[in-house]
Motif scaffolding. Sequence first.
Motif, PDB file in Angstrom:
ATOM      1  N   LEU A 138       2.511  12.128 -13.883  1.00  0.00           N
ATOM      2  CA  LEU A 138       3.617  12.652 -14.698  1.00  0.00           C
ATOM      3  C   LEU A 138       3.603  12.046 -16.097  1.00  0.00           C
ATOM      4  CD1 LEU A 138       6.409  12.662 -11.985  1.00  0.00           C
ATOM      5  CD2 LEU A 138       5.481  14.680 -13.168  1.00  0.00           C
ATOM      6  N   ALA A 139       3.334  10.754 -16.204  1.00  0.00           N
ATOM      7  CA  ALA A 139       3.272  10.108 -17.519  1.00  0.00           C
ATOM      8  C   ALA A 139       2.143  10.710 -18.349  1.00  0.00           C
ATOM      9  CB  ALA A 139       3.084   8.599 -17.362  1.00  0.00           C
ATOM     10  N   ALA A 140       1.008  10.990 -17.723  1.00  0.00           N
ATOM     11  CA  ALA A 140      -0.114  11.600 -18.437  1.00  0.00           C
ATOM     12  C   ALA A 140       0.235  13.026 -18.864  1.00  0.00           C
ATOM     13  CB  ALA A 140      -1.366  11.588 -17.560  1.00  0.00           C
ATOM     14  N   THR A 181       5.939   7.200 -21.752  1.00  0.00           N
ATOM     15  CA  THR A 181       5.731   5.777 -21.526  1.00  0.00           C
ATOM     16  C   THR A 181       5.999   5.506 -20.052  1.00  0.00           C
ATOM     17  OG1 THR A 181       6.427   5.208 -23.760  1.00  0.00           O
ATOM     18  CG2 THR A 181       6.504   3.451 -22.124  1.00  0.00           C
ATOM     19  N   LEU A 182       5.077   4.805 -19.417  1.00  0.00           N
ATOM     20  CA  LEU A 182       5.243   4.445 -18.014  1.00  0.00           C
ATOM     21  C   LEU A 182       5.733   3.009 -17.937  1.00  0.00           C
ATOM     22  CD1 LEU A 182       4.902   5.263 -15.044  1.00  0.00           C
ATOM     23  CD2 LEU A 182       2.591   4.287 -15.159  1.00  0.00           C
ATOM     24  N   HIS A 183       6.869   2.837 -17.293  1.00  0.00           N
ATOM     25  CA  HIS A 183       7.423   1.508 -17.044  1.00  0.00           C
ATOM     26  C   HIS A 183       7.176   1.182 -15.582  1.00  0.00           C
ATOM     27  CE1 HIS A 183      10.104   1.212 -20.690  1.00  0.00           C
ATOM     28  NE2 HIS A 183       9.783   2.504 -20.696  1.00  0.00           N
ATOM     29  N   THR A 184       6.760  -0.041 -15.303  1.00  0.00           N
ATOM     30  CA  THR A 184       6.625  -0.483 -13.924  1.00  0.00           C
ATOM     31  C   THR A 184       7.411  -1.770 -13.750  1.00  0.00           C
ATOM     32  OG1 THR A 184       5.089  -0.994 -12.128  1.00  0.00           O
ATOM     33  CG2 THR A 184       4.422  -1.646 -14.345  1.00  0.00           C
ATOM     34  N   GLU A 204       0.809  -1.214   0.000  1.00  0.00           N
ATOM     35  CA  GLU A 204       0.000   0.000   0.000  1.00  0.00           C
ATOM     36  C   GLU A 204       0.846   1.270   0.000  1.00  0.00           C
ATOM     37  OE1 GLU A 204      -3.364   1.149   2.845  1.00  0.00           O
ATOM     38  OE2 GLU A 204      -3.683  -0.989   2.429  1.00  0.00           O
ATOM     39  N   GLU A 205       1.987   1.215   0.647  1.00  0.00           N
ATOM     40  CA  GLU A 205       2.845   2.394   0.752  1.00  0.00           C
ATOM     41  C   GLU A 205       3.354   2.866  -0.611  1.00  0.00           C
ATOM     42  OE1 GLU A 205       3.323  -0.418   2.480  1.00  0.00           O
ATOM     43  OE2 GLU A 205       3.292   0.105   4.607  1.00  0.00           O
ATOM     44  N   THR A 206       3.281   2.010  -1.601  1.00  0.00           N
ATOM     45  CA  THR A 206       3.758   2.353  -2.936  1.00  0.00           C
ATOM     46  C   THR A 206       2.722   3.142  -3.732  1.00  0.00           C
ATOM     47  OG1 THR A 206       4.953   0.251  -2.873  1.00  0.00           O
ATOM     48  CG2 THR A 206       4.853   1.335  -4.982  1.00  0.00           C
ATOM     49  N   GLU A 207       1.480   3.161  -3.276  1.00  0.00           N
ATOM     50  CA  GLU A 207       0.388   3.767  -4.034  1.00  0.00           C
ATOM     51  C   GLU A 207       0.612   5.249  -4.355  1.00  0.00           C
ATOM     52  OE1 GLU A 207      -2.365   2.176  -5.443  1.00  0.00           O
ATOM     53  OE2 GLU A 207      -1.140   0.454  -4.872  1.00  0.00           O
ATOM     54  N   ARG A 208       1.156   6.000  -3.428  1.00  0.00           N
ATOM     55  CA  ARG A 208       1.387   7.431  -3.696  1.00  0.00           C
ATOM     56  C   ARG A 208       2.415   7.628  -4.799  1.00  0.00           C
ATOM     57  NH1 ARG A 208       2.100  10.959   1.411  1.00  0.00           N
ATOM     58  NH2 ARG A 208       1.958  12.539  -0.183  1.00  0.00           N
ATOM     59  N   ALA A 209       3.449   6.792  -4.822  1.00  0.00           N
ATOM     60  CA  ALA A 209       4.446   6.872  -5.896  1.00  0.00           C
ATOM     61  C   ALA A 209       3.812   6.496  -7.228  1.00  0.00           C
ATOM     62  CB  ALA A 209       5.636   5.966  -5.585  1.00  0.00           C
ATOM     63  N   ILE A 210       2.950   5.483  -7.214  1.00  0.00           N
ATOM     64  CA  ILE A 210       2.255   5.078  -8.437  1.00  0.00           C
ATOM     65  C   ILE A 210       1.382   6.224  -8.940  1.00  0.00           C
ATOM     66  CG2 ILE A 210       0.484   3.531  -9.361  1.00  0.00           C
ATOM     67  CD1 ILE A 210       1.641   1.376  -7.402  1.00  0.00           C
ATOM     68  N   ASP A 211       0.643   6.862  -8.050  1.00  0.00           N
ATOM     69  CA  ASP A 211      -0.205   8.007  -8.431  1.00  0.00           C
ATOM     70  C   ASP A 211       0.628   9.114  -9.072  1.00  0.00           C
ATOM     71  OD1 ASP A 211      -2.465   6.756  -7.394  1.00  0.00           O
ATOM     72  OD2 ASP A 211      -2.405   7.865  -5.494  1.00  0.00           O
ATOM     73  N   ASP A 235      -3.236  -1.317 -15.009  1.00  0.00           N
ATOM     74  CA  ASP A 235      -4.676  -1.041 -15.038  1.00  0.00           C
ATOM     75  C   ASP A 235      -4.986   0.383 -14.593  1.00  0.00           C
ATOM     76  OD1 ASP A 235      -5.031  -3.647 -15.891  1.00  0.00           O
ATOM     77  OD2 ASP A 235      -5.759  -4.381 -13.939  1.00  0.00           O
ATOM     78  N   ARG A 236      -4.335   0.829 -13.530  1.00  0.00           N
ATOM     79  CA  ARG A 236      -4.566   2.192 -13.031  1.00  0.00           C
ATOM     80  C   ARG A 236      -4.099   3.231 -14.035  1.00  0.00           C
ATOM     81  NH1 ARG A 236      -2.495   3.227  -7.460  1.00  0.00           N
ATOM     82  NH2 ARG A 236      -3.391   5.235  -7.933  1.00  0.00           N
ATOM     83  N   ALA A 237      -2.947   2.996 -14.648  1.00  0.00           N
ATOM     84  CA  ALA A 237      -2.411   3.947 -15.630  1.00  0.00           C
ATOM     85  C   ALA A 237      -3.316   4.022 -16.850  1.00  0.00           C
ATOM     86  CB  ALA A 237      -0.996   3.559 -16.031  1.00  0.00           C
ATOM     87  N   THR A 238      -3.757   2.885 -17.334  1.00  0.00           N
ATOM     88  CA  THR A 238      -4.643   2.847 -18.499  1.00  0.00           C
ATOM     89  C   THR A 238      -5.951   3.573 -18.194  1.00  0.00           C
ATOM     90  OG1 THR A 238      -3.659   0.773 -19.229  1.00  0.00           O
ATOM     91  CG2 THR A 238      -5.800   1.319 -20.135  1.00  0.00           C
ATOM     92  N   ALA A 239      -6.498   3.352 -17.013  1.00  0.00           N
ATOM     93  CA  ALA A 239      -7.737   4.028 -16.610  1.00  0.00           C
ATOM     94  C   ALA A 239      -7.549   5.540 -16.520  1.00  0.00           C
ATOM     95  CB  ALA A 239      -8.221   3.476 -15.270  1.00  0.00           C
ATOM     96  N   ALA A 240      -6.319   5.973 -16.231  1.00  0.00           N
ATOM     97  CA  ALA A 240      -6.021   7.406 -16.127  1.00  0.00           C
ATOM     98  C   ALA A 240      -5.661   8.018 -17.473  1.00  0.00           C
ATOM     99  CB  ALA A 240      -4.883   7.630 -15.132  1.00  0.00           C
TER     100      ALA A 240
END
Length: 133
Positions: A25-27, A32-35, A13-20, A66-71
């Motif tokens: 930034l990618a948007a 291109t977002l690499h994970t 869960e602690e990674t969620e803010r970095a993912i957001d 999935d989150r990136a695509t939805a955004a």
Amino acid sequence: MYDRILVPTDGREETERAIDEAIALAAEYDATLHTLYVVNSAAIAPGIEFSDLEEVGRQAVEHVRDRATAAGVDRVTGDVTHGLRHRAILDYAADHDIDLIVIGRHRELDHLVRGSVSKRVSEAATVPVLLVE
């Protein structure tokens, strides 16, 4: 400004803010977002199989995708690899010509004693690193 952004994930869960932050930034930069999920080879305990951890990694990478695509981020790539986490992140960044690493910072006692992955990445990276708490 950024064409390729890397966000390592550990599925916590602690990674969620970095993912957001990485998704935003990618948007913004149409990047291109690499994970990346790194199976920490040094942390394998008896009874745990690599395949179990690889599945956890695939799920974590799919979550980011999935989150990136939805955004609205059109270009998202993900990978699961093995090794020491900080070294694998740095190697991936070099191999994929990453412009920015966005990484979550955890404040747990174990990380303070051994040194955190985010600290090691930020100290050794040759590209900008955004630490997100």
